[in-house]
Design a protein around this motif. Structure first.
Motif, PDB file in Angstrom:
ATOM      1  N   LYS A  88     -23.164  58.883  21.107  1.00 39.77           N
ATOM      2  CA  LYS A  88     -22.425  58.518  19.907  1.00 39.77           C
ATOM      3  C   LYS A  88     -20.931  58.522  20.199  1.00 39.77           C
ATOM      4  N   SER A  89     -20.228  57.645  19.487  1.00 41.23           N
ATOM      5  CA  SER A  89     -18.769  57.671  19.577  1.00 41.23           C
ATOM      6  C   SER A  89     -18.259  58.887  18.798  1.00 41.23           C
ATOM      7  N   TYR A  90     -16.984  59.202  19.005  1.00 48.50           N
ATOM      8  CA  TYR A  90     -16.398  60.313  18.261  1.00 48.50           C
ATOM      9  C   TYR A  90     -16.433  60.045  16.757  1.00 48.50           C
ATOM     10  N   VAL A  91     -16.280  58.798  16.374  1.00 47.41           N
ATOM     11  CA  VAL A  91     -16.319  58.437  14.956  1.00 47.41           C
ATOM     12  C   VAL A  91     -17.719  58.687  14.390  1.00 47.41           C
ATOM     13  N   GLU A  92     -18.759  58.289  15.142  1.00 48.87           N
ATOM     14  CA  GLU A  92     -20.135  58.529  14.688  1.00 48.87           C
ATOM     15  C   GLU A  92     -20.421  60.029  14.564  1.00 48.87           C
ATOM     16  N   GLN A  93     -19.978  60.795  15.549  1.00 47.11           N
ATOM     17  CA  GLN A  93     -20.195  62.239  15.508  1.00 47.11           C
ATOM     18  C   GLN A  93     -19.483  62.867  14.316  1.00 47.11           C
ATOM     19  N   ALA A  94     -18.254  62.445  14.077  1.00 43.47           N
ATOM     20  CA  ALA A  94     -17.490  62.975  12.944  1.00 43.47           C
ATOM     21  C   ALA A  94     -18.142  62.593  11.624  1.00 43.47           C
ATOM     22  N   THR A  95     -18.602  61.353  11.536  1.00 44.40           N
ATOM     23  CA  THR A  95     -19.266  60.884  10.319  1.00 44.40           C
ATOM     24  C   THR A  95     -20.533  61.690  10.054  1.00 44.40           C
ATOM     25  N   ASP A  96     -21.347  61.902  11.097  1.00 48.85           N
ATOM     26  CA  ASP A  96     -22.566  62.700  10.949  1.00 48.85           C
ATOM     27  C   ASP A  96     -22.237  64.116  10.481  1.00 48.85           C
ATOM     28  N   TYR A  97     -21.191  64.694  11.060  1.00 45.93           N
ATOM     29  CA  TYR A  97     -20.798  66.058  10.703  1.00 45.93           C
ATOM     30  C   TYR A  97     -20.373  66.142   9.234  1.00 45.93           C
ATOM     31  N   VAL A  98     -19.541  65.202   8.812  1.00 51.66           N
ATOM     32  CA  VAL A  98     -19.051  65.214   7.432  1.00 51.66           C
ATOM     33  C   VAL A  98     -20.202  64.987   6.458  1.00 51.66           C
TER      34      VAL A  98
END
Length: 70
Positions: free
Chosen positions: A23-33
């Motif tokens: 996953k990109s950092y954006v995908e990881q951040a989105t999943d986390y949020v």
């Protein structure tokens, strides 16, 4: 019964299937949020107002303070 603001089981599953390393950092951040907001919503929503699907999903994922599926 309202599941407004909650992630569907399909969304949770699709986020879990793809490894973080792919996953990109954006995908990881989105999943986390999304996961964090879903956990907060789960804790705030009374058990008797959840759909059966959300009760089961919360019990399986551990996002439920009382974990009562019935």
């Amino acid at each position: 019964m309202s599941d407004m603001g909650r992630q569907s089981l399909g969304d949770k599953a699709s986020a879990a299937v793809k490894p973080d390393s792919e996953k990109s950092y954006v995908e990881q951040a989105t999943d986390y949020v999304k996961g964090t907001l879903d956990s907060i919503s789960s804790a705030a929503q009374p058990q008797d107002q959840k759909s059966t699907t959300q009760k089961i999903g919360d019990a399986v994922s551990g996002d439920n303070t009382n974990r009562n599926v019935a």
